[in-house]
Design a protein around this motif. Structure first.
Motif, short mmCIF file in Angstrom:
data_model
loop_
_atom_site.label_atom_id
_atom_site.label_comp_id
_atom_site.label_asym_id
_atom_site.label_seq_id
_atom_site.Cartn_x
_atom_site.Cartn_y
_atom_site.Cartn_z
N VAL A 52 34.31 21.24 -7.25
CA VAL A 52 35.07 19.98 -7.09
C VAL A 52 35.28 19.67 -5.62
O VAL A 52 35.12 18.52 -5.17
CB VAL A 52 36.42 20.11 -7.82
CG1 VAL A 52 37.27 18.87 -7.58
CG2 VAL A 52 36.22 20.34 -9.30
N VAL A 53 35.61 20.68 -4.83
CA VAL A 53 35.81 20.45 -3.39
C VAL A 53 34.51 20.01 -2.73
O VAL A 53 34.50 19.09 -1.89
CB VAL A 53 36.37 21.74 -2.74
CG1 VAL A 53 36.44 21.57 -1.21
CG2 VAL A 53 37.74 22.08 -3.31
N ASN A 54 33.42 20.62 -3.10
CA ASN A 54 32.12 20.23 -2.51
C ASN A 54 31.76 18.79 -2.89
O ASN A 54 31.24 18.02 -2.07
CB ASN A 54 31.03 21.19 -2.97
CG ASN A 54 31.25 22.58 -2.43
OD1 ASN A 54 31.86 22.77 -1.37
ND2 ASN A 54 30.77 23.60 -3.17
N LEU A 69 33.23 11.83 0.27
CA LEU A 69 33.91 11.34 1.48
C LEU A 69 32.93 11.11 2.62
O LEU A 69 33.06 10.15 3.40
CB LEU A 69 35.00 12.34 1.90
CG LEU A 69 36.22 12.46 0.97
CD1 LEU A 69 37.15 13.56 1.45
CD2 LEU A 69 36.96 11.13 0.89
N ALA A 70 31.95 11.96 2.74
CA ALA A 70 30.92 11.76 3.78
C ALA A 70 30.12 10.49 3.52
O ALA A 70 29.81 9.72 4.46
CB ALA A 70 30.01 12.99 3.81
N ASN A 71 29.81 10.23 2.24
CA ASN A 71 29.09 8.99 1.90
C ASN A 71 29.94 7.76 2.21
O ASN A 71 29.44 6.73 2.67
CB ASN A 71 28.69 9.01 0.43
CG ASN A 71 27.66 10.08 0.12
OD1 ASN A 71 26.92 10.52 1.01
ND2 ASN A 71 27.60 10.52 -1.14
N LYS A 111 31.28 3.04 5.86
CA LYS A 111 32.15 2.39 6.86
C LYS A 111 31.40 2.15 8.17
O LYS A 111 31.51 1.08 8.79
CB LYS A 111 33.38 3.25 7.11
CG LYS A 111 34.36 3.32 5.95
CD LYS A 111 35.55 4.21 6.32
CE LYS A 111 36.52 4.34 5.17
NZ LYS A 111 37.67 5.23 5.51
N LYS A 112 30.64 3.13 8.60
CA LYS A 112 29.88 2.97 9.84
C LYS A 112 28.82 1.87 9.71
O LYS A 112 28.63 1.06 10.63
CB LYS A 112 29.21 4.30 10.22
CG LYS A 112 30.20 5.39 10.62
CD LYS A 112 29.49 6.69 10.97
CE LYS A 112 30.47 7.78 11.35
NZ LYS A 112 29.79 9.06 11.68
#
Length: 783
Positions: free
Chosen positions: A460-462, A468-470, A475-476
């Motif tokens: 789940v954490v992974n 979140l990275a996606n 956003k960038k």
């Protein structure tokens, strides 16, 4: 389009009543000539303001003087062909030629100062000074008999000529001394002393030469002393001295178009009105499209930040130890500190009331300028009526007043927005201040909790980390997309010009929509894809966080710690948004001065136009007749029966008003009856004789009327009555001397009547010749 350009003579100060001389021509060449004249004048002023104590100032002065000389020389060569008529005195070939030579002389003097400062050889310095003196002398000769330039020019030119010649002689005397020509040294120093003495005696009020006088006199005294005691060299006469050479290091800079590297063509974007209106509407459509897309992306970003803050992500999955600050919180703290932290927000909020008040004053002042000018225009229009032929101010200022009303509405909304920003800032101020503290203090302020080591390495954490990275990548990409949308620029002028040329009209909506879709279609599609991708990511993040929360062991300390970390994340988002909003507000307040500049410019132009029109009206009124024609009274133009009488050269007298209470004088006595002899002789007059006087008025009732064939009666007595006991008017005795303008008393062609003889006057003598060949005329006494 015929545009008239009006320029005033630069050197004509005008008179009390006539004003300064000016010339108005519908000639672009005339406008260019006058602008170039001002460019040359400005260059000379810039050169005169340079600091000549350093090399940079000397170089700049020489450069600007030569440019000014070239500008005036260009006017001299082209002014007559550009105007095709006689120009004003300031831009006449003689005047600008003199100005060009004066600029060259000053540039040459700058090189002389540079050589003196660099301690070059005296022979070179002497040649430079001699050339400068030559330039000044030629300029003085050219303007010696002109009264157009200011009176200070002539003595300054004469003084400069003498000073440069004295410097040339001084430095050449040093050369003579080096060559052991001591007599020549003394001769040149004597000539230099005479020159500076002339300047000190005649032109001391314009130029101070005390230092130069002292230097030359000291050198002359030392040279004479050495020659008298040691060398005994013969001092040659001035005419026997060799002429000093000349070295010119200056020349007029030719005029090259454009004059400045920053030149922009003011008429490059001049297009027909239909094209201009279409471009304006297109730009509005484009701005709406871009702002709508950017607003959608910013709103989506704020939504994502809010969701992550509510879930305490990514801090929740980074907080594995339970007693250290998560890396995401440290990054946010570092970003806040780099942007100035809470001090930046405090300063921006502090400046808001001052900026708001200043903008209100600017807007009020701009509208006041428009109101004053409009009031003055209305007063003059009322005064001069149809003579005041220019566009009314109330029609001309409609766009500006609409823009001012729009700014007032924006300012009122800005006040409300400022209040909301301040309220929002106060609610998050403490948390933002906590982010600005060092890492040790920040860690101490965050409650500690039991470590959640059991969750490390779980699936789940992974998954959360990947999601979140996606989301960060989205956003960038969104930030880059926003910059691309702002940077797109496309000029629609050519499109609209082509449509106008082909169809004779512009379908702005169809063309604009087509082009906007072609240019921004791909960007709009990317925006929608970004929004859709974020929506899917947020949904997956929320689902993964639910599983993460179930697996995580909860207690009071961990819940409190998680709450603090959420608040810190929310504080960071609010700080970024507050700073952006405050900076945009500050930028808006600073840009409001454009409205003031527009109002000031148009009011100044209207004032100049008003002064010119007033002057022309006053001159035209002064040329009109001072006394207007007065219409005839009605009793002279209309008869009693209502019909207009025939025109007569003799005006009809006004009727006299008879007052009943005033006593009336008695009736006028009847005229005297002429004797029969006189009547008979009068009736026998031939038809060819001169016309007789007008007939006497009709006799009063009761008097006998004379025969129809009788001669005209004599003139009546005084036109006022006589009363019993008061004699009538008695004519004053006439002098007996000779009067060539009347019949003499001794050669009257008729016998005087004793009836009208003045009392006390001697009787008239009889006729001198008995047989007078002309018929006897009745006698009329002088009244």
């Amino acid at each position: 389009v015929c545009v008239t350009f009006t320029w005033k003579d630069a050197f004509d100060k005008g008179s009390l009543f006539g004003g300064s001389a000016k010339l108005a021509l519908a000639s672009l060449g005339y406008e260019k000539t006058c602008v170039l004249f001002n460019c040359g004048a400005l260059a000379s002023q810039i050169a005169a303001e340079q600091n000549l104590d350093n090399d940079e100032g000397l170089k700049a002065a020489a450069k600007h003087y030569q440019f000014a000389s070239g500008a005036f020389q260009h006017i001299k060569d082209t002014v007559l062909s550009a105007l095709n008529r006689e120009p004003t005195v300031d831009i006449s070939p003689d005047t600008v030629g003199t100005l060009s030579l004066i600029m060259l002389a000053q540039a040459q003097e700058v090189f002389f100062l540079k050589a003196t400062r660099d301690k070059m050889k005296d022979a070179i310095i002497a040649k430079l000074a001699n050339q400068a003196a030559d330039y000044y002398g030629d300029a003085y000769k050219q303007c010696q008999y002109k009264d157009t330039l200011p009176k200070e020019v002539f003595p300054v030119l004469a003084a400069k000529h003498c000073i440069m010649q004295a410097n040339a002689e001084y430095h050449q005397s040093i050369v003579a001394k080096q060559q052991k020509k001591f007599g020549e040294e003394i001769g040149r120093l004597q000539h230099a002393a005479d020159l500076v003495k002339t300047v000190a005696s005649r032109y001391d009020e314009y130029i101070n030469v005390k230092d130069l006088v002292d230097k030359i006199n000291r050198a002359l005294t030392a040279a004479k002393k050495d020659n008298d005691f040691i060398y005994h060299d013969r001092v040659p006469d001035l005419k026997d001295l060799e002429s000093i050479g000349k070295a010119s290091l200056v020349k007029s800079t030719p005029v090259v178009v454009p004059l400045s590297q920053k030149f922009t063509d003011l008429f490059e974007k001049m297009v027909p009105l239909q094209v201009q209106q279409s471009v304006s509407v297109y730009n509005q459509r484009k701005a709406d499209l871009v702002n709508r897309s950017i607003a959608q992306m910013r709103e989506a970003t704020n939504l994502a930040n809010g969701v992550l803050a509510s879930l305490n992500l990514p801090a929740a999955i980074e907080d594995v130890s339970g007693d250290s600050v998560p890396q995401s919180i440290l990054n946010k703290s570092k970003s806040v500190i780099e942007q100035g932290g809470i001090q930046t927000v405090d300063q921006l909020i502090k400046d808001l009331p001052e900026l708001l008040q200043r903008n209100k004053e600017i807007l009020d002042e701009s509208l006041r300028l428009l109101d004053e000018e409009e009031t003055t225009d209305n007063d003059l229009r009322t005064k001069f009526k149809e003579r005041w032929q220019r566009t009314p101010s109330n029609e001309l200022y409609k766009p500006l007043r609409a823009e001012g009303a729009n700014y007032q509405n924006i300012l009122s909304k800005a006040v409300q927005a400022d209040g909301q920003v301040k309220e929002r800032y106060q609610s998050h101020r403490d948390t933002i201040a906590l982010l600005c503290k060092p890492e040790s203090e920040l860690n101490a302020a965050i409650p500690s909790a039991n470590p959640a080591k059991t969750l490390q390495g779980s699936e789940v954490v992974n998954v959360l980390r990947t999601l979140l990275a996606n989301l960060d990548e989205v956003k960038k990409e969104r930030e880059q997309l926003e910059n691309d949308l702002k940077s797109v620029n496309f000029d629609m002028t050519s499109k609209f010009l082509t449509a106008l040329a082909q169809d004779g009209a512009i379908n702005e909506e169809a063309i604009s929509v087509t082009e906007l879709d072609r240019i921004y279609g791909s960007y709009t599609q990317k925006v929608q894809e970004s929004l859709k991708k974020q929506e899917e990511l947020l949904k997956n993040i929320q689902n993964a966080h639910q599983e993460f929360s179930k697996m995580k062991q909860s207690n009071n300390e961990s819940n409190l710690r998680e709450e603090v970390l959420k608040n810190l994340a929310v504080a960071n988002d609010n700080f970024v948004e507050l700073v952006a909003n405050l900076k945009e507000g500050t930028k808006f307040y600073n840009e409001l001065t454009e409205c003031q500049n527009k109002c000031s410019d148009i009011v100044f132009a209207r004032k100049t136009e008003r002064d010119e029109l007033l002057k022309d009206l006053q001159q035209s009124i002064a040329r009109e007749p001072s006394a207007p024609s007065i219409p005839l009274p009605t009793y002279q133009t209309t008869a009693a029966g209502g019909s207009k009488p025939a025109a007569s050269s003799t005006p009809t007298p006004a009727p006299r008003t008879m007052v009943g209470t005033k006593p009336q004088p008695p009736a006028r006595p009847p005229p005297p009856v002429i004797s029969a002899a006189t009547s008979s002789s009068s009736t026998s007059a031939p038809a060819g004789t001169a016309a007789a006087p007008a007939a006497a008025p009709a006799p009063t009732p009761g008097a006998s009327a004379p025969a129809a064939s009788a001669a005209p009666s004599q003139a009546q007595g005084p036109p006022y009555p006589t009363y019993p006991g008061y004699p009538g008017y008695c004519q004053m005795p006439m002098p007996m001397g000779y009067n060539p303008y009347m019949y003499g008393q001794y050669n009257l062609p008729y016998a005087p009547s004793p009836v009208f003889q003045n009392p006390g006057q001697a009787p008239y003598p009889p006729p001198q010749q008995p047989g007078y060949p002309f018929p006897q005329q009745p006698y009329y006494p002088q009244q």
